[in-house]
Structure formats: structure tokens, C-alpha cells
Design a protein around this motif. Structure first.
Motif, PDB file in Angstrom:
ATOM      1  N   SER A  57       0.845  -1.198   0.000  1.00 53.33           N
ATOM      2  CA  SER A  57       0.000   0.000   0.000  1.00 53.33           C
ATOM      3  C   SER A  57       0.879   1.245   0.000  1.00 53.33           C
ATOM      4  N   LEU A  58       2.014   1.171  -0.698  1.00 51.90           N
ATOM      5  CA  LEU A  58       2.970   2.278  -0.795  1.00 51.90           C
ATOM      6  C   LEU A  58       3.442   2.702   0.587  1.00 51.90           C
ATOM      7  N   GLN A  59       3.632   1.706   1.482  1.00 52.68           N
ATOM      8  CA  GLN A  59       3.991   2.052   2.854  1.00 52.68           C
ATOM      9  C   GLN A  59       5.430   2.534   2.994  1.00 52.68           C
ATOM     10  N   ASN A  60       6.290   2.223   2.022  1.00 50.25           N
ATOM     11  CA  ASN A  60       7.680   2.701   2.054  1.00 50.25           C
ATOM     12  C   ASN A  60       8.256   2.573   0.654  1.00 50.25           C
ATOM     13  N   PRO A  96     -21.589  -8.671  -9.023  1.00 54.57           N
ATOM     14  CA  PRO A  96     -22.553  -9.588  -9.635  1.00 54.57           C
ATOM     15  C   PRO A  96     -21.915 -10.581 -10.598  1.00 54.57           C
ATOM     16  N   PHE A  97     -20.842 -10.163 -11.283  1.00 55.60           N
ATOM     17  CA  PHE A  97     -20.195 -11.039 -12.252  1.00 55.60           C
ATOM     18  C   PHE A  97     -18.688 -11.024 -12.043  1.00 55.60           C
ATOM     19  N   LEU A  98     -18.087 -12.205 -12.108  1.00 52.91           N
ATOM     20  CA  LEU A  98     -16.629 -12.333 -12.090  1.00 52.91           C
ATOM     21  C   LEU A  98     -16.203 -13.036 -13.368  1.00 52.91           C
ATOM     22  N   GLY A  99     -15.269 -12.449 -14.060  1.00 51.10           N
ATOM     23  CA  GLY A  99     -14.751 -13.083 -15.267  1.00 51.10           C
ATOM     24  C   GLY A  99     -13.617 -14.026 -14.950  1.00 51.10           C
ATOM     25  N   GLY A 100     -13.866 -14.956 -14.040  1.00 50.21           N
ATOM     26  CA  GLY A 100     -12.839 -15.900 -13.593  1.00 50.21           C
ATOM     27  C   GLY A 100     -12.139 -15.396 -12.353  1.00 50.21           C
ATOM     28  N   GLY A 101     -11.751 -16.317 -11.499  1.00 55.90           N
ATOM     29  CA  GLY A 101     -11.056 -15.955 -10.266  1.00 55.90           C
ATOM     30  C   GLY A 101      -9.996 -16.973  -9.903  1.00 55.90           C
ATOM     31  N   PHE A 102     -10.409 -18.254  -9.784  1.00 55.49           N
ATOM     32  CA  PHE A 102      -9.505 -19.381  -9.557  1.00 55.49           C
ATOM     33  C   PHE A 102      -8.682 -19.247  -8.281  1.00 55.49           C
ATOM     34  N   GLY A 103      -9.149 -18.449  -7.331  1.00 50.77           N
ATOM     35  CA  GLY A 103      -8.427 -18.239  -6.085  1.00 50.77           C
ATOM     36  C   GLY A 103      -7.827 -16.859  -5.971  1.00 50.77           C
ATOM     37  N   SER A 104      -7.526 -16.219  -7.092  1.00 50.93           N
ATOM     38  CA  SER A 104      -6.822 -14.931  -7.037  1.00 50.93           C
ATOM     39  C   SER A 104      -7.713 -13.799  -6.550  1.00 50.93           C
ATOM     40  N   LYS A 105      -9.029 -13.974  -6.625  1.00 51.80           N
ATOM     41  CA  LYS A 105      -9.953 -12.935  -6.177  1.00 51.80           C
ATOM     42  C   LYS A 105     -10.644 -13.321  -4.871  1.00 51.80           C
ATOM     43  N   GLY A 106     -10.021 -14.266  -4.164  1.00 51.42           N
ATOM     44  CA  GLY A 106     -10.608 -14.707  -2.907  1.00 51.42           C
ATOM     45  C   GLY A 106     -10.260 -13.822  -1.735  1.00 51.42           C
ATOM     46  N   LEU A 107      -9.047 -13.283  -1.712  1.00 54.46           N
ATOM     47  CA  LEU A 107      -8.575 -12.479  -0.596  1.00 54.46           C
ATOM     48  C   LEU A 107      -8.160 -11.104  -1.102  1.00 54.46           C
ATOM     49  N   MET A 108      -8.319 -10.093  -0.262  1.00 54.32           N
ATOM     50  CA  MET A 108      -7.964  -8.728  -0.654  1.00 54.32           C
ATOM     51  C   MET A 108      -6.463  -8.603  -0.845  1.00 54.32           C
ATOM     52  N   GLY A 109      -6.075  -8.082  -2.011  1.00 54.95           N
ATOM     53  CA  GLY A 109      -4.674  -7.791  -2.278  1.00 54.95           C
ATOM     54  C   GLY A 109      -4.427  -6.297  -2.349  1.00 54.95           C
ATOM     55  N   GLY A 110      -3.226  -5.928  -2.700  1.00 53.05           N
ATOM     56  CA  GLY A 110      -2.842  -4.531  -2.720  1.00 53.05           C
ATOM     57  C   GLY A 110      -3.543  -3.669  -3.750  1.00 53.05           C
ATOM     58  N   PRO A 111      -3.719  -4.106  -5.014  1.00 54.31           N
ATOM     59  CA  PRO A 111      -4.280  -3.216  -6.036  1.00 54.31           C
ATOM     60  C   PRO A 111      -5.647  -2.615  -5.711  1.00 54.31           C
ATOM     61  N   PRO A 112      -6.645  -3.373  -5.273  1.00 49.60           N
ATOM     62  CA  PRO A 112      -7.913  -2.704  -4.958  1.00 49.60           C
ATOM     63  C   PRO A 112      -7.805  -1.750  -3.783  1.00 49.60           C
ATOM     64  N   VAL A 113      -6.939  -2.077  -2.818  1.00 48.59           N
ATOM     65  CA  VAL A 113      -6.727  -1.155  -1.696  1.00 48.59           C
ATOM     66  C   VAL A 113      -6.131   0.153  -2.200  1.00 48.59           C
ATOM     67  N   LEU A 114      -5.216   0.068  -3.153  1.00 45.52           N
ATOM     68  CA  LEU A 114      -4.648   1.282  -3.734  1.00 45.52           C
ATOM     69  C   LEU A 114      -5.718   2.101  -4.452  1.00 45.52           C
ATOM     70  N   GLY A 115      -6.678   1.443  -5.084  1.00 51.48           N
ATOM     71  CA  GLY A 115      -7.769   2.163  -5.719  1.00 51.48           C
ATOM     72  C   GLY A 115      -8.615   2.923  -4.714  1.00 51.48           C
ATOM     73  N   MET A 119      -7.572   3.971  -1.766  1.00 51.34           N
ATOM     74  CA  MET A 119      -6.729   5.064  -1.273  1.00 51.34           C
ATOM     75  C   MET A 119      -6.670   6.212  -2.278  1.00 51.34           C
ATOM     76  N   ALA A 120      -6.598   5.878  -3.561  1.00 48.65           N
ATOM     77  CA  ALA A 120      -6.534   6.916  -4.589  1.00 48.65           C
ATOM     78  C   ALA A 120      -7.808   7.753  -4.590  1.00 48.65           C
ATOM     79  N   ALA A 121      -8.956   7.107  -4.452  1.00 47.95           N
ATOM     80  CA  ALA A 121     -10.221   7.841  -4.411  1.00 47.95           C
ATOM     81  C   ALA A 121     -10.295   8.740  -3.189  1.00 47.95           C
ATOM     82  N   LYS A 122      -9.760   8.283  -2.090  1.00 44.92           N
ATOM     83  CA  LYS A 122      -9.744   9.105  -0.879  1.00 44.92           C
ATOM     84  C   LYS A 122      -8.821  10.303  -1.043  1.00 44.92           C
ATOM     85  N   LEU A 123      -7.693  10.079  -1.698  1.00 47.20           N
ATOM     86  CA  LEU A 123      -6.721  11.160  -1.883  1.00 47.20           C
ATOM     87  C   LEU A 123      -7.287  12.293  -2.728  1.00 47.20           C
ATOM     88  N   VAL A 124      -7.987  11.969  -3.819  1.00 44.69           N
ATOM     89  CA  VAL A 124      -8.464  13.013  -4.730  1.00 44.69           C
ATOM     90  C   VAL A 124      -9.890  13.446  -4.435  1.00 44.69           C
TER      91      VAL A 124
END
Length: 751
Positions: free
Chosen positions: A105-108, A244-263, A265-270
């Protein structure tokens, strides 16, 4: 869109119950028409576009970014770096539960792997944000990357997978090997593999004070909401996620990762809505992958071809900063009977994104090695591979001693072999050719996957007009879950499926748990079924206590729900419609909730597994070494089948992934830089239509009353296990060359 209502009438006339009917997908029309709204399809008023700038080194520090140049670019609004990012409520390095993994999350300014986010550029257009990211021109202090299974000090992790013991054993393995008439000692290697779902990870997010509105693909709506809540210090009810729709996940969309958190944070910043979508190459790093393995198997068998010992050791990798260890050796726990079994793991740390759950974690990597070794042992004993497996398959789980549905596995072997024509197989390799002179090989593999259940809750209601509604925050990655759940809901409510409104797809609905581990249909389905049963019980209570009802006094004998009516169990000529019961009670609807979870007592007594057998034919050019899989037959015992169409599709998909594992799929890392050199769909090879053989799937009838009340087992991942080994064994049978490093390459067949 606050909710997804799927009320499309079925394309088939039903006969009998809803469960078991091959109904067409309720979401299919929307997808064919292009009306299915995926996360990145949402476009909010005043929305800005965010683009991640990713590291081009695998280890070191960012020493400078030309933020000024990026901000001067027309259309760029802001650049988010470690210097100005919004503060989180908790450190993203803190692991608050076993399903939380450390994220960026751009912590350092530290760089821990190639493709790690190092900044986010926010602009008025996607093009401006992309060009702004290129203008950042990062400079680094780079350190030598640690790459591969020999990259560093070997250690034994405390656990593998999610809390699995690193070592499991029973019996005396060394004694079993010493007494064996035949032994196999072989080492197999599997490569790193990366998620390539059609839909990349994306998020569209808007803040309204301390409230969040989010569109993102997630396999766990409530799990994602909980992680966002703790990271941003928000109340759960202030976060609304639509998926409502996922175009495939296979495990990668099961747990929160950094990219959506950055999104977020970006919305909060601007202070404006923001859309962030990963580019294809950016998925090779921050969203998990399958770790490479090196697996050594030692097997012993007596003079009659009975196994005397199995030892399975797996080495894998994790990232430099977090812990997830592929439980590959655990594949040897459940399939083959042996008086002595030992499975062990060790690991090294490398400069990569943390490996995580990828469809059939552990089982996919472990089964290709195990099935290859079993095949080698069968040949050493002079036995047909099928006969060897029939002689050695386990009738109880070998290490725990718990019984499972082993008769179903025998049926899979026998029915699959008959369908495939296995009896015509020549025992010796390189002994079969077709009319064109191509080498023909037949191989097989055993499939297995645990029958898991998590926890879920659902709401069901019956309305005065006699229709029903079911609500649950489920997730559909394309496997047809909504259709299957609607069928379960209809049976639970005693209605035709076209009389049930099924609501799904957002976090304000009851928690459906996570769509993972091939457990979603069983888990959410049980909650839906129990919610329906609870509504029927309430409705029956109304009627049997009402003197005006023909059901009055039937409380002791009970009632049956069917076709929108309740009937006395002891006299079905006496019944009453749902509408009449509710109208007389003055109710618009009656509702109840139900939960789904595993039965602890059953889990303590029984081993829970789905089983299968896969048979594969390959043809190999004897001069060029080119391999083609020409046909496959898979037989699977997976409990009660909710929808044969959907199950067949899922099993096909797993078998195709098995072909991919054996012959195509591999991420190639540049050892000098630690960067993945084929991080795209052009060079990261997966099967295309021309690579997919003739596929044939049979499901073996199986009634397992112990796994759950509905008898449902998962089918999403079992198709991979067995299939990869079947293809590898077929290649050996065709060529006489035993390849132990996957994927199988042409040059290894030309020796």
C-alpha cells in the motif's frame, strides 16, 4: 445496481425436482447480449482513472520518482506515492487472521518483487494516467534477486497450506522400502504458474464521507468487506460492495490484495470516484500465483505389486516477506493404501509476490508427481497401470484411518476404462502407432479433492402470490452458481424454479462465505436449503394451528411442500396453497434464515473426498517430438449432481487445465533481474481451441450422506487432479521417455 435479480424462466420443461435438472444458465442471456456488468464496466459521474506504476526490479529500493514530470502531463490530477498516500487505520503488514496476507500500500520505498506497485497516477482519462505513469522514470538501488528453488537457505515452515502439518507419517517408511521387491526414487519439478482470468482485477470506488461504494470482482464479499473495514477504520455497514459477475477468479480474487486497496486510497486522496484496472502484465505479481515445486517420491512394492511404502517430499518457495507454502506432498495422504507413508515439506524464500491459492492448491502440483511415480512403479512391477491402481487404491484414508466412499473410486476406474477402451492398451511403451505413423500413448491418473464446507447464511421468503425469494451474497465466477443455487432454492421452497426470485451479488445480503475450495455449492447451497426449510416450517405452523385450514391438526403427522402447496403427510388429498395460507393470516410474506456449515461429528468420523479417474490419449511426432492430446475420458464421483450441464462444463475446464499443466503452462523468470519474461497471453502458453482434445465426461452415481445434508461435493478443482498426470503418463507410453520436469518440452522427447 444494488442487487442482481435472476428470474429468467428456464428453457426446459422440468420433470421431477429442480435439483438434478440440466437447466440452462440463468445469467447466460445477459452475457450473450453484453448486458452483464463487470466491475470495470461501471463509469461514475466525475470519475477519474488510476494506473499503477510497477517496479521493474525484484529487490531493492526506489530512490527517486519524477512526480513533477508526471503531474505536468495534461490530464494528470495527482500522483500517489509513499510520501502522500492516505494513512491506513492499521499497518498492512499486520496479519490479523490466517486469511490475511501482507500487501503493498505504498507504505515505504522498499521493492520486494518485480511488478510491485510503487506509485499510482490518477488522471482524467486512462490514456493520461498511463502516460503519466511512464513519465515517473523511477530510479532504484537494486540488489541481486533471489530466484528459484535453490535461491537461498532451506528451512522447514511451521505449516503448509492453511494450517496443515509440515510432516505427516504412519508406519516405518524405511523398513517398507528395505523390504520392497521394487523401488522407485524419482524427482519431479513443476513451474510457477500465474492467474490469467479473462477479467483482470479491477475496482471502481466512491467515497461519501465515511461510506464506501465499491464495484470489484471478489470471491468473498463479506471477507473483502471485513478486510477493507479494518484497513480503513470503517464500520462494516458503511461499506457496500457489488460483485454480480466475475470473469474468472480461480483463487486470485478470494482475498484482498494490494491493487484494490490502492484504488480505494486513490479515491480518498483526490476526493472523487476512481477506477483502477490492472493491465495483464501487472497480474504477474501482486495477486498471487502457484509456487514452483521440486518433489521427490520414493515408492516400494512387494513381488505381488502391493505398495510397501510411500515417501513424498516437496520443496516450494514463498516470498521474502510473507508465508504461504504449497502443500504438494499432501496429495499422497488420501489415494493409495500403504502400510507406511511419510510426507514432508521444506522451502526457500525468493523475491516474488507471495504465492497463494490457485485452483487445486497442493493437489494439482502434488498429483502430477504422485501419478507419474505410481505409473513408473506399475511399469517396474510389470503391471498395467489400471490394474496396479485397482490393487492399491485406499479403501480408508491411509494416515487418518477414516473411511470414505472408496467404492465410488473403483467405479470411476472401471467405467472410465470401459468408455476409453483401455483394455486394448499395449503394456510396453512406444508400441502403438496410428495410420500416419505418429506414436500413440495412453495414460491415466487418479483424481481426488477434499469435499470441503465453510459457513454461510441465507434468507428465504414465500410471498402471498405464491412465489418465493431467496437472498444470499453469493459469487459466480462463470461456473453457473446462480443457476444451481436457484434450483436448490426452488426445491427448498417446494416451487418451480421459475417461481423463485434469486437475489445475489452484493455485500448487503447474507454472508455466503468464500467461493473457493470447491465448497461454494455445498456451503451456500446448504444455507439456501435450510432457509427454505425454515420458511416451510413457519408456514406449516400457521396452517396446522388454524382451524379454518384443511391442514389443521397435522402438526404431529407433518406436511409435505410441493408445487406451491402444503399437503398432509398422512393424507395428500388434504392440502392448501401457500397463497391461501398467507392471505388468511393477513401476511404479505413469511421469511426465515438458514445457515450452512460442516457437521463436526461427521468430519471427525469420516474422510470427505470426491474421486475420479482420467484417461488420456496423445499422439507424438517421432521426428519432431510435437505432442497432441487427441482425446480424454474423465469419470468422477462427486456426490449429488445439482445441474449436469454445469457440472460437465466445470469438469471439462479442469481437464483442460490438466492439459495446460502437463504441456503448456510456465512462467519464466529472468534470473538476472527477477522479472517474469512472459507476463502476457502471447508468451505465457495456455491451451487454445486447437490444443483441446475430444473430451468425454461421465459422472458416477454416488450418494454420500456424510458430507452434508444435500450430499453435494465440489467439481471445480477435481478435474485438474488426475488429468495432468494422465497426459504425462500418456506421453511416456507413446515415447518411452519419462519426463519429470513440467511442462513437457519437445527437446526432452528428442533424446
Amino acid at each position: 445496481m444494488s442487487e442482481l435479480n435472476l428470474t429468467t424462466a428456464p428453457a426446459h420443461v422440468r420433470h421431477g425436482s429442480n435439483i438434478g435438472q440440466p437447466l440452462t444458465r440463468r445469467d447466460g442471456v445477459l452475457k450473450v447480449k453484453g448486458q452483464a456488468t463487470y466491475a470495470a464496466d461501471n463509469h461514475l459521474p466525475g470519475m477519474l482513472f488510476a494506473v499503477i506504476a510497477a517496479s521493474s526490479i525484484a529487490r531493492g529500493h526506489v530512490t527517486s520518482l519524477d512526480v513533477a514530470a508526471a503531474k505536468r502531463h495534461p490530464g494528470v490530477v495527482e500522483v500517489m506515492t509513499s510520501a502522500n498516500r492516505p494513512k491506513l487505520a492499521i499497518d498492512p503488514e499486520i496479519k490479523t487472521n490466517p486469511f490475511v496476507f501482507r500487501m503493498e500500500s505504498l507504505q515505504n520505498d522498499e521493492v520486494r518483487y518485480a511488478n510491485q506497485p510503487i506509485a499510482v497516477v490518477i488522471a482524467q482519462s486512462l490514456e493520461a494516467a498511463t502516460e503519466g505513469a511512464a513519465l515517473l522514470a523511477p530510479r532504484y538501488e537494486a540488489l541481486p534477486p533471489r530466484v528459484g528453488l535453490d535461491a537461498g537457505e532451506v528451512f522447514v515452515p511451521p505449516v503448509v497450506g492453511v494450517g496443515n502439518p509440515t510432516v505427516n507419517e504412519h508406519g516405518d517408511v524405511e523398513a517398507g522400502l528395505a523390504s520392497a521387491a521394487k523401488q522407485i526414487d524419482a524427482t519431479y519439478e513443476t513451474p510457477p504458474q500465474y492467474h490469467n482470468a479473462m477479467e483482470p482485477h479491477a475496482i471502481v470506488v466512491a467515497w461519501d464521507g465515511d461510506k464506501l461504494s465499491i464495484d470489484m470482482p471478489t470471491q468473498g464479499l463479506i471477507l473483502s468487506r471485513a478486510r477493507i473495514a479494518e484497513l480503513f477504520g470503517l464500520a462494516h455497514e458503511n461499506i457496500h460492495i457489488r460483485s454480480p459477475f466475475l470473469g474468472g477468479g480461480f483463487g486470485s480474487k478470494g482475498l484482498m490484495g494490494g491493487p484494490p486497496v490502492l484504488g480505494i486510497m486513490a479515491a480518498k486522496l483526490v476526493g472523487k470516484p476512481v477506477k483502477l484496472v490492472l493491465r495483464r502484465e501487472q497480474m504477474y505479481g501482486p495477486v498471487g500465483h502457484r509456487a514452483p515445486t521440486r518433489q521427490r517420491l520414493r515408492l516400494g512394492a512387494d513381488g505381488e505389486g502391493q505398495l510397501t511404502a510411500i515417501e513424498h517430499h516437496a520443496r516450494t518457495v514463498s516470498s521474502s516477506y510473507d508465508d504461504f507454502y504449497e502443500p504438494a506432498a499432501d496429495a499422497s495422504h488420501t489415494l493409495y493404501a500403504s502400510p507406511a507413508i511419510r510426507t514432508t515439506h521444506d522451502a526457500v524464500r525468493v523475491d516474488t509476490g507471495t504465492p497463494l491459492f490457485m485452483r487445486a492448491p497442493g493437489e494439482a502440483t502434488g498429483s502430477i508427481a504422485l501419478e507419474s511415480a505410481i505409473d513408473e512403479m506399475a511399469f517396474a512391477c510389470g503391471m498395467d497401470p489400471l490394474a496396479f491402481r485397482l490393487k492399491n487404491y485406499a479403501e480408508v484414508e491411509p494416515i487418518s484411518g477414516k473411511p470414505f466412499s472408496s467404492k465410488a473410486l473403483r467405479a470411476c476406474y472401471e467405467q472410465g476404462a470401459t468408455r476409453f477402451g483401455w483394455s486394448k492398451r499395449k503394456l510396453a511403451p512406444r508400441g502403438m502407432r496410428d495410420d500416419a505413423g505418429l506414436l500413440v500413448g495412453w495414460g491415466m491418473g487418479t483424481a481426488t479433492f477434499p469435499a470441503l464446507m465453510f459457513q454461510a447464511e441465507a434468507r428465504a421468503a414465500i410471498r402471498r402470490d405464491g412465489s418465493g425469494v431467496v437472498e444470499i451474497g453469493t459469487h459466480d465466477m462463470g461456473q453457473g452458481a446462480w443457476t444451481a443455487f436457484a434450483q436448490i432454492a426452488a426445491d427448498g421452497l417446494g416451487l418451480d424454479v421459475d417461481r423463485v426470485e434469486f437475489r445475489s451479488g452484493h455485500s448487503n445480503l447474507p454472508d455466503a462465505g468464500i467461493a473457493g475450495g470447491s465448497a461454494h455449492t455445498a456451503t451456500a447451497g446448504a444455507a439456501i436449503h435450510n432457509a427454505g426449510a425454515a420458511v416451510i416450517a413457519k408456514l406449516a405452523d400457521l396452517a396446522t394451528k388454524d382451524e379454518r385450514s384443511p391442514l389443521f391438526g397435522a402438526g404431529n403427522t407433518g406436511v409435505i411442500a410441493r408445487d406451491g402447496k402444503l399437503f398432509r403427510r398422512d393424507d395428500e388429498s388434504r392440502g392448501e396453497s401457500y397463497s391461501d395460507i398467507l392471505a388468511r393470516a393477513g401476511l404479505a410474506e413469511i421469511e426465515a434464515r438458514g445457515t450452512g456449515a460442516a457437521n463436526p461429528a461427521a468430519m471427525e468420523e469420516y474422510a470427505m473426498h470426491a474421486h475420479g479417474a482420467v484417461f488420456a490419449e496423445v499422439k507424438v511426432d517421432p521426428e519432431l517430438g510435437q505432442v497432441r492430446v487427441t482425446r480424454m475420458v474423465g469419470t468422477f464421483a462427486a456426490g449429488r449432481i445439482v445441474n449436469p450441464h454445469l457440472v460437465k462444463s466445470q469438469l471439462f475446464g479442469g481437464m483442460i487445465w490438466g492439459v495446460s499443466f502437463a504441456l503448456h503452462e510456465e512462467a519464466i523468470t529472468d534470473r538476472r533481474t527477477g522479472r517474469i519474461m512472459n507476463a502476457n497471453l502471447g508468451e505465457y502458453h495456455i491451451p487454445v481451441n486447437a490444443d483441446v482434445p475430444s473430451l468425454d465426461v461421465l459422472t458416477v452415481e454416488e450418494h454420500d450422506p456424510h458430507v452434508n445434508a444435500l450430499g453435494i461435493k465440489g467439481v471445480g478443482e477435481i478435474g485438474i487432479t488426475g488429468s495432468a498426470g494422465a497426459v504425462a503418463n500418456a506421453v511416456w507410453h507413446a515415447t518411452g521417455v519419462r519426463v519429470r520436469r513440467f511442462p513437457i518440452r519437445i527437446e526432452e522427447l528428442l533424446v
